[in-house]
Scaffold this motif. Sequence first.
Motif, PDB file in Angstrom:
ATOM      1  N   GLU A   8       0.822  -1.212   0.000  1.00 23.95           N
ATOM      2  CA  GLU A   8       0.000   0.000   0.000  1.00 23.95           C
ATOM      3  C   GLU A   8       0.858   1.265   0.000  1.00 23.95           C
ATOM      4  OE1 GLU A   8      -3.268   2.132  -0.456  1.00 23.95           O
ATOM      5  OE2 GLU A   8      -3.318  -0.043  -0.355  1.00 23.95           O
ATOM      6  N   PHE A   9       1.909   1.285   0.798  1.00 22.54           N
ATOM      7  CA  PHE A   9       2.779   2.462   0.874  1.00 22.54           C
ATOM      8  C   PHE A   9       3.463   2.712  -0.472  1.00 22.54           C
ATOM      9  CE2 PHE A   9       7.084   4.176   1.536  1.00 22.54           C
ATOM     10  CZ  PHE A   9       6.756   5.410   2.087  1.00 22.54           C
ATOM     11  N   GLN A  10       3.971   1.653  -1.104  1.00 24.10           N
ATOM     12  CA  GLN A  10       4.643   1.790  -2.398  1.00 24.10           C
ATOM     13  C   GLN A  10       3.668   2.267  -3.472  1.00 24.10           C
ATOM     14  OE1 GLN A  10       6.076  -2.257  -2.494  1.00 24.10           O
ATOM     15  NE2 GLN A  10       8.180  -1.619  -2.052  1.00 24.10           N
ATOM     16  N   ARG A  11       2.454   1.717  -3.479  1.00 24.67           N
ATOM     17  CA  ARG A  11       1.442   2.146  -4.456  1.00 24.67           C
ATOM     18  C   ARG A  11       1.136   3.629  -4.284  1.00 24.67           C
ATOM     19  NH1 ARG A  11      -1.170  -2.763  -3.238  1.00 24.67           N
ATOM     20  NH2 ARG A  11      -2.694  -1.651  -1.976  1.00 24.67           N
ATOM     21  N   GLN A  12       0.980   4.059  -3.033  1.00 21.29           N
ATOM     22  CA  GLN A  12       0.671   5.462  -2.758  1.00 21.29           C
ATOM     23  C   GLN A  12       1.814   6.360  -3.229  1.00 21.29           C
ATOM     24  OE1 GLN A  12      -2.324   6.429  -1.521  1.00 21.29           O
ATOM     25  NE2 GLN A  12      -1.648   8.471  -2.060  1.00 21.29           N
ATOM     26  N   GLN A  13       3.044   5.938  -2.962  1.00 13.85           N
ATOM     27  CA  GLN A  13       4.209   6.724  -3.369  1.00 13.85           C
ATOM     28  C   GLN A  13       4.287   6.823  -4.895  1.00 13.85           C
ATOM     29  OE1 GLN A  13       7.854   5.247  -1.684  1.00 13.85           O
ATOM     30  NE2 GLN A  13       8.787   7.267  -1.668  1.00 13.85           N
ATOM     31  N   LEU A  14       4.023   5.725  -5.597  1.00 11.51           N
ATOM     32  CA  LEU A  14       4.055   5.732  -7.059  1.00 11.51           C
ATOM     33  C   LEU A  14       2.916   6.587  -7.628  1.00 11.51           C
ATOM     34  CD1 LEU A  14       4.945   2.000  -7.699  1.00 11.51           C
ATOM     35  CD2 LEU A  14       6.336   3.974  -8.345  1.00 11.51           C
ATOM     36  N   GLU A  15       1.730   6.504  -7.042  1.00 15.86           N
ATOM     37  CA  GLU A  15       0.600   7.285  -7.545  1.00 15.86           C
ATOM     38  C   GLU A  15       0.793   8.784  -7.340  1.00 15.86           C
ATOM     39  OE1 GLU A  15      -2.985   5.569  -5.941  1.00 15.86           O
ATOM     40  OE2 GLU A  15      -3.100   4.136  -7.606  1.00 15.86           O
ATOM     41  N   ASN A  16       1.639   9.167  -6.386  1.00 16.19           N
ATOM     42  CA  ASN A  16       1.932  10.584  -6.169  1.00 16.19           C
ATOM     43  C   ASN A  16       2.859  11.146  -7.243  1.00 16.19           C
ATOM     44  OD1 ASN A  16       0.338  10.770  -3.898  1.00 16.19           O
ATOM     45  ND2 ASN A  16       1.998  10.313  -2.485  1.00 16.19           N
ATOM     46  N   ASN A  17       3.486  10.268  -8.029  1.00 20.34           N
ATOM     47  CA  ASN A  17       4.359  10.720  -9.115  1.00 20.34           C
ATOM     48  C   ASN A  17       3.478  11.260 -10.237  1.00 20.34           C
ATOM     49  OD1 ASN A  17       5.980  10.740 -11.536  1.00 20.34           O
ATOM     50  ND2 ASN A  17       7.469   9.487 -10.441  1.00 20.34           N
ATOM     51  N   PRO A  18       3.746  12.484 -10.721  1.00 22.78           N
ATOM     52  CA  PRO A  18       2.895  13.078 -11.764  1.00 22.78           C
ATOM     53  C   PRO A  18       2.966  12.360 -13.116  1.00 22.78           C
ATOM     54  CG  PRO A  18       4.803  14.461 -11.331  1.00 22.78           C
ATOM     55  CD  PRO A  18       4.818  13.371 -10.307  1.00 22.78           C
ATOM     56  N   ASN A  19       3.895  11.431 -13.276  1.00 20.39           N
ATOM     57  CA  ASN A  19       4.052  10.707 -14.541  1.00 20.39           C
ATOM     58  C   ASN A  19       3.313   9.364 -14.550  1.00 20.39           C
ATOM     59  OD1 ASN A  19       5.959  12.626 -15.719  1.00 20.39           O
ATOM     60  ND2 ASN A  19       7.246  11.962 -14.018  1.00 20.39           N
ATOM     61  N   VAL A  20       2.534   9.111 -13.492  1.00 22.10           N
ATOM     62  CA  VAL A  20       1.837   7.834 -13.352  1.00 22.10           C
ATOM     63  C   VAL A  20       0.331   8.052 -13.451  1.00 22.10           C
ATOM     64  CG1 VAL A  20       1.349   5.950 -11.746  1.00 22.10           C
ATOM     65  CG2 VAL A  20       3.670   6.811 -11.968  1.00 22.10           C
ATOM     66  N   ASN A  21      -0.318   7.216 -14.272  1.00 26.12           N
ATOM     67  CA  ASN A  21      -1.784   7.241 -14.372  1.00 26.12           C
ATOM     68  C   ASN A  21      -2.412   6.447 -13.242  1.00 26.12           C
ATOM     69  OD1 ASN A  21      -2.569   8.827 -16.519  1.00 26.12           O
ATOM     70  ND2 ASN A  21      -2.347   7.203 -18.011  1.00 26.12           N
ATOM     71  N   HIS A  22      -1.932   5.204 -13.075  1.00 22.87           N
ATOM     72  CA  HIS A  22      -2.564   4.281 -12.132  1.00 22.87           C
ATOM     73  C   HIS A  22      -1.543   3.240 -11.686  1.00 22.87           C
ATOM     74  CE1 HIS A  22      -5.549   1.692 -10.316  1.00 22.87           C
ATOM     75  NE2 HIS A  22      -5.082   0.693 -11.023  1.00 22.87           N
ATOM     76  N   VAL A  23      -1.718   2.735 -10.475  1.00 28.38           N
ATOM     77  CA  VAL A  23      -0.862   1.669  -9.956  1.00 28.38           C
ATOM     78  C   VAL A  23      -1.747   0.585  -9.372  1.00 28.38           C
ATOM     79  CG1 VAL A  23       0.966   1.074  -8.314  1.00 28.38           C
ATOM     80  CG2 VAL A  23       0.953   3.322  -9.371  1.00 28.38           C
ATOM     81  N   SER A  24      -1.494  -0.669  -9.776  1.00 32.07           N
ATOM     82  CA  SER A  24      -2.183  -1.802  -9.165  1.00 32.07           C
ATOM     83  C   SER A  24      -1.159  -2.553  -8.315  1.00 32.07           C
ATOM     84  CB  SER A  24      -2.763  -2.720 -10.243  1.00 32.07           C
ATOM     85  OG  SER A  24      -1.737  -3.412 -10.905  1.00 32.07           O
ATOM     86  N   ASP A  25      -1.538  -3.706  -7.809  1.00 32.15           N
ATOM     87  CA  ASP A  25      -0.609  -4.492  -6.987  1.00 32.15           C
ATOM     88  C   ASP A  25       0.656  -4.878  -7.754  1.00 32.15           C
ATOM     89  OD1 ASP A  25      -2.433  -4.367  -4.999  1.00 32.15           O
ATOM     90  OD2 ASP A  25      -3.112  -6.438  -5.154  1.00 32.15           O
TER      91      ASP A  25
END
Length: 141
Positions: A8-25
């Motif tokens: 969950e923490f890694q997904r949240q960190q990746l989703e905060n990147n402006p170059n990312v649309n979506h992150v799944s598991d």
Amino acid sequence: MSKIIFNEFQRQQLENNPNVNHVSDRSISYKPEFKIAAIKEYKNGKGPTDIFIEYGFDLDIIGSKKPQQCLKRWRKTYEKYGEEGFKNELRGKGSTGRPSSKDLTVEDKLKKAEARIAFLEMENDFLKKLEELERKAKKQN
């Protein structure tokens, strides 16, 4: 699909990147603008790892091989479709299907059309029989 499973923490960190649309598991969906910029920088001599780090990705989270894998895949798409290949969805509902890799002869086109007509006629007959059965079922009730 990646062997890495994001918590969950890694997904949240990746989703905060402006170059990312979506992150799944297991996967990251990158924005088309990032993909295009990454390819252009790669063509100008910058390495995949440097590009991903510059755009705010933590390689400890996504994996050290991810930049090379992504850029290899994106370059193929870019060479085949250009920038539009990233802006238009080529899979799923938005896709018009896989284009034929060879030109069909007139005979092949005719066979294909006849097969489609036969399929549609069978489908029509099936729907007529289904309607008839539904009408009979309504009468019995």
